[in-house]
Write a protein that holds these residues in place. Structure first.
Motif, PDB file in Angstrom:
ATOM      1  N   SER A  15       7.877   8.781   6.827  1.00 30.41           N
ATOM      2  CA  SER A  15       8.099   7.620   7.690  1.00 30.41           C
ATOM      3  C   SER A  15       6.879   7.313   8.545  1.00 30.41           C
ATOM      4  N   ALA A  16       6.455   6.051   8.504  1.00 31.33           N
ATOM      5  CA  ALA A  16       5.619   5.511   9.568  1.00 31.33           C
ATOM      6  C   ALA A  16       6.569   5.099  10.691  1.00 31.33           C
ATOM      7  N   ILE A  17       6.064   4.525  11.745  1.00 34.64           N
ATOM      8  CA  ILE A  17       6.939   4.044  12.817  1.00 34.64           C
ATOM      9  C   ILE A  17       7.180   2.559  12.603  1.00 34.64           C
ATOM     10  N   ALA A  18       8.439   2.217  12.323  1.00 32.89           N
ATOM     11  CA  ALA A  18       8.859   0.823  12.121  1.00 32.89           C
ATOM     12  C   ALA A  18       8.032   0.105  11.067  1.00 32.89           C
ATOM     13  N   GLY A  19       7.584   0.856  10.049  1.00 31.83           N
ATOM     14  CA  GLY A  19       6.878   0.250   8.936  1.00 31.83           C
ATOM     15  C   GLY A  19       5.422  -0.082   9.167  1.00 31.83           C
ATOM     16  N   ARG A  20       4.898   0.145  10.349  1.00 34.63           N
ATOM     17  CA  ARG A  20       3.521  -0.237  10.659  1.00 34.63           C
ATOM     18  C   ARG A  20       2.545   0.803  10.101  1.00 34.63           C
ATOM     19  N   VAL A  21       1.697   0.362   9.171  1.00 35.61           N
ATOM     20  CA  VAL A  21       0.640   1.209   8.654  1.00 35.61           C
ATOM     21  C   VAL A  21      -0.673   0.436   8.797  1.00 35.61           C
ATOM     22  N   SER A  22      -1.604   0.598   7.866  1.00 37.48           N
ATOM     23  CA  SER A  22      -2.868  -0.123   7.883  1.00 37.48           C
ATOM     24  C   SER A  22      -3.516   0.050   6.518  1.00 37.48           C
ATOM     25  N   GLY A  23      -4.568  -0.714   6.264  1.00 38.60           N
ATOM     26  CA  GLY A  23      -5.308  -0.511   5.032  1.00 38.60           C
ATOM     27  C   GLY A  23      -5.936   0.863   4.985  1.00 38.60           C
ATOM     28  N   THR A  24      -6.416   1.322   6.128  1.00 44.04           N
ATOM     29  CA  THR A  24      -6.999   2.663   6.199  1.00 44.04           C
ATOM     30  C   THR A  24      -5.960   3.718   5.830  1.00 44.04           C
ATOM     31  N   THR A  25      -4.738   3.537   6.321  1.00 41.68           N
ATOM     32  CA  THR A  25      -3.662   4.480   5.993  1.00 41.68           C
ATOM     33  C   THR A  25      -3.362   4.465   4.501  1.00 41.68           C
ATOM     34  N   LEU A  26      -3.312   3.285   3.887  1.00 42.22           N
ATOM     35  CA  LEU A  26      -3.005   3.184   2.461  1.00 42.22           C
ATOM     36  C   LEU A  26      -4.104   3.817   1.616  1.00 42.22           C
ATOM     37  N   SER A  27      -5.350   3.650   2.018  1.00 40.83           N
ATOM     38  CA  SER A  27      -6.447   4.307   1.306  1.00 40.83           C
ATOM     39  C   SER A  27      -6.364   5.817   1.456  1.00 40.83           C
ATOM     40  N   ALA A  28      -6.022   6.265   2.659  1.00 39.29           N
ATOM     41  CA  ALA A  28      -5.863   7.704   2.884  1.00 39.29           C
ATOM     42  C   ALA A  28      -4.685   8.246   2.089  1.00 39.29           C
ATOM     43  N   LEU A  29      -3.619   7.450   1.963  1.00 37.38           N
ATOM     44  CA  LEU A  29      -2.473   7.859   1.158  1.00 37.38           C
ATOM     45  C   LEU A  29      -2.879   8.038  -0.304  1.00 37.38           C
ATOM     46  N   ALA A  30      -3.733   7.161  -0.809  1.00 35.35           N
ATOM     47  CA  ALA A  30      -4.238   7.316  -2.173  1.00 35.35           C
ATOM     48  C   ALA A  30      -4.983   8.642  -2.319  1.00 35.35           C
ATOM     49  N   ASP A  31      -5.768   8.989  -1.303  1.00 28.48           N
ATOM     50  CA  ASP A  31      -6.490  10.262  -1.334  1.00 28.48           C
ATOM     51  C   ASP A  31      -5.533  11.451  -1.361  1.00 28.48           C
ATOM     52  N   VAL A  32      -4.457  11.364  -0.564  1.00 25.07           N
ATOM     53  CA  VAL A  32      -3.467  12.450  -0.509  1.00 25.07           C
ATOM     54  C   VAL A  32      -2.759  12.594  -1.856  1.00 25.07           C
ATOM     55  N   VAL A  33      -2.371  11.489  -2.437  1.00 20.57           N
ATOM     56  CA  VAL A  33      -1.702  11.517  -3.740  1.00 20.57           C
ATOM     57  C   VAL A  33      -2.624  12.138  -4.788  1.00 20.57           C
ATOM     58  N   GLU A  34      -3.887  11.721  -4.765  1.00 21.23           N
ATOM     59  CA  GLU A  34      -4.844  12.257  -5.739  1.00 21.23           C
ATOM     60  C   GLU A  34      -5.101  13.745  -5.509  1.00 21.23           C
ATOM     61  N   LYS A  35      -5.275  14.138  -4.276  1.00 18.29           N
ATOM     62  CA  LYS A  35      -5.561  15.533  -3.938  1.00 18.29           C
ATOM     63  C   LYS A  35      -4.478  16.467  -4.436  1.00 18.29           C
ATOM     64  N   HIS A  36      -3.225  16.038  -4.309  1.00 20.17           N
ATOM     65  CA  HIS A  36      -2.111  16.929  -4.644  1.00 20.17           C
ATOM     66  C   HIS A  36      -1.517  16.655  -6.023  1.00 20.17           C
TER      67      HIS A  36
END
Length: 576
Positions: A358-379
């Motif tokens: 969960s983010a808070i109330a759906g608020r993320v960012s482009g930076t967060t989405l790019s970091a999420l891609a890194d996390v998915v790839e890493k694991h």
């Protein structure tokens, strides 16, 4: 005095016939409002060509008004709110005065898996063209802000390279579809609806035969028993069910919707095999297109047709005029017994794991989405799906990678073990960007979560809090434990941001605890935004003190004293 009546007009006899509602199937083809006029003059799907060939070169001021405030929606674009205008200006100013020269853009996911290429594209588009903004919506979209018309073609090109798009993300057509975030992987899934969703999208999105519906049209397809696609409040929902002879398939629920006239979907009580879902979707959508009301915009949703016809007539027309066959009867699924937000760590049916965060109330960012891609790839995960509760679910995680993935998600602001407050709070776009909004929502929700985590860290149960900026219920105000509908209220002789409060509503798991799914409104009860923290704390503390063993918040609301619900009663300690 003699009155000459020779030229007096004859008295009109009252026409007993019902007034036409603009239904095409009944021959009412003449447009009856401005929206129907611009749709008839030019199919809204054609506006893409003008965006790419004219507007992107000539700029914002070159855009035709019917395109700007009408047909652009079919491309997922709305003008956003001009900065610095408070909620008192929303009803006082025209669209032209409220709008900025930048756009909000909605990007569809339609229940599909977002792999590393999709996540990177979303992150890059946000940081390059949208000032690093991104929100996860409760329709499983990614929503950007600050988009310039000059950049729209480049954004489309980047998104479409990875199979994403914005076509009909808004407008009077098939809005983005809701699918189960755990389709095809959950151990307790009844049936995987994702092939049907993909086929519906392939056949009908961008199809001119279905791009001029009376109003917006929302679809949900999920075979998970938690009802994680919010079928109760969608226009057309396919809900996993099991027929005693035919096995797993889908029930059909139609005519759900919220806004100012909330109605739950009608359950047809049928069994539809997976392969037939796209055909049945086409038939239901065609009924709406042909028989839906087009005279008044505020009565143009499918729910109003169902309210007038009833489910029996709707099914008769569906079967006789469109399907040309009878649907198989089957008892509708019962209320779920598990939460459909999929937060936390869960084992998949193939031995891997999925992790809801969960983010808070759906608020993320482009930076967060790019970091999420890194996390998915890493694991080594397969990718993510978005949820209808503004959350993300990472799927296909090896057991040995779960702990590290959870830690890395937390590092980028996505909590797999959130507090009940963070887990259960949603918010719409609000005053920050939306021209319809009356109050701030995203930042207010974030501050409320932080304050409640500080004041009541011991909360041990789910209490859903939905924060909405206006009556349109994009954040599903009426079906939350605590639903907050934004409005300007009078306090000490001045207009301030505030909320009308709805208490004890719920769908899905929460529905089994509610007296009514739409919650309880207390007469003339409003709370200012400045006093919201105190109010929520007071009500929740009363619930914690007064609840019986295992009693849900909504159940307590149904029997609670009104002074406690208004936040007026003194809190009395109850012996353990």
């Amino acid at each position: 005095m003699t009155i000459d009546t020779s030229t007096r007009r004859p008295a009109r006899t009252r026409d007993a016939r019902p007034r036409g509602e603009g239904q095409w199937a009944l021959g009412h083809r003449e447009p009856l409002n401005a929206n129907e006029v611009f749709k008839k003059e030019d199919n809204p799907l054609n506006v893409r060509d003008r965006i790419e060939k004219i507007y992107a070169y000539e700029g914002f001021d070159s855009i035709d008004p019917d395109d700007l405030r009408g047909r652009f929606r079919w491309m997922g674009l709305y003008t956003q709110r001009k900065q610095g205008l408070d909620g008192t200006q929303t009803s006082a100013l025209s669209d032209e005065e409220l709008e900025d020269s930048h756009f909000m853009m909605r990007i569809r996911s339609d229940g599909a898996i977002l792999g590393i290429p999709q996540l990177r594209a979303l992150g890059e588009v946000s940081t390059t063209y949208a000032r690093d903004t991104a929100d996860i919506t409760d329709r499983q979209n990614i929503q950007l802000h600050w988009v310039r018309i000059e950049d729209v073609p480049a954004i489309w090109e980047r998104l479409e390279k990875v199979g994403l798009g914005t076509t009909e993300a808004c407008g009077d057509g098939p809005r983005p579809f809701l699918g189960s975030p755990v389709a095809g992987i959950a151990a307790d899934e009844i049936i995987d609806g994702s092939p049907a969703l993909a086929e519906i999208k392939r056949r009908y999105i961008g199809n001119p035969d279905f791009s001029n519906l009376p109003r917006k049209y929302k679809t949900s397809v999920s075979g998970h028993p938690s009802l994680d696609g919010a079928p109760e409040v969608n226009d057309c929902s396919f809900v996993g069910t099991v027929h005693p002879e035919h096995g797993p398939g889908f029930d059909l629920w139609v005519g759900g919707g919220l806004a100012t006239n909330p109605m739950l979907a009608h359950k047809l009580g049928v069994w539809i095999p997976l392969a037939d879902v796209p055909d049945v979707w086409e038939a239901v959508t065609s009924v709406f297109r042909d028989y839906g009301y087009r005279r008044l915009r505020n009565r143009a949703r499918l729910k109003f047709l169902l309210a007038d016809w009833g489910v029996e007539k709707f099914r008769q027309v569906l079967e006789e005029e469109y399907l040309h066959r009878r649907l198989v009867d089957c008892e509708s699924p019962a209320a779920p017994t598990t939460n459909g937000d999929h937060i936390g760590v869960h084992k998949q049916k193939n031995g891997l794991f999925y992790v809801g965060a969960s983010a808070i109330a759906g608020r993320v960012s482009g930076t967060t989405l790019s970091a999420l891609a890194d996390v998915v790839e890493k694991h080594g995960a397969r990718g993510v799906r978005l949820t209808s509760y503004q959350k993300i679910v990472v799927i296909g995680v090896l057991e040995d990678e779960v702990e590290g993935l959870v830690a890395d998600l937390d590092e980028i602001g996505l909590a797999a073990n959130p507090s009940p407050w963070r887990r259960s709070t949603m918010a719409c776009t609000g005053l920050e960007y939306c021209k319809l909004a009356l109050v701030d929502t995203k930042e207010r929700a974030r501050a409320l979560v932080a304050e409640m985590e500080r004041r009541i860290p011991e909360l041990d149960t789910v209490i859903t809090v939905n924060v909405n900026g206006c009556p349109n219920a994009c954040a599903r105000t009426q079906i939350a434990d605590i639903g907050l509908k934004g409005q300007q209220i009078n306090e000490d002789g001045r207009q301030v941001e505030g909320f009308q409060v709805h208490l004890g509503g719920g769908i899905g798991l929460q529905s089994q605890f509610t007296e009514t799914p739409f919650g309880r409104k207390l007469r003339a009860h409003k709370v200012s935004s400045a006093k919201l923290d105190d109010y929520v704390e007071n009500v929740v503390r009363h619930y914690l003190a007064e609840r019986t063993d295992g009693e849900a918040f909504a159940t307590w609301v149904a029997r609670a004293d009104e002074t406690a619900l208004r936040g007026e009663a003194e809190l009395v300690e109850v012996d353990a």
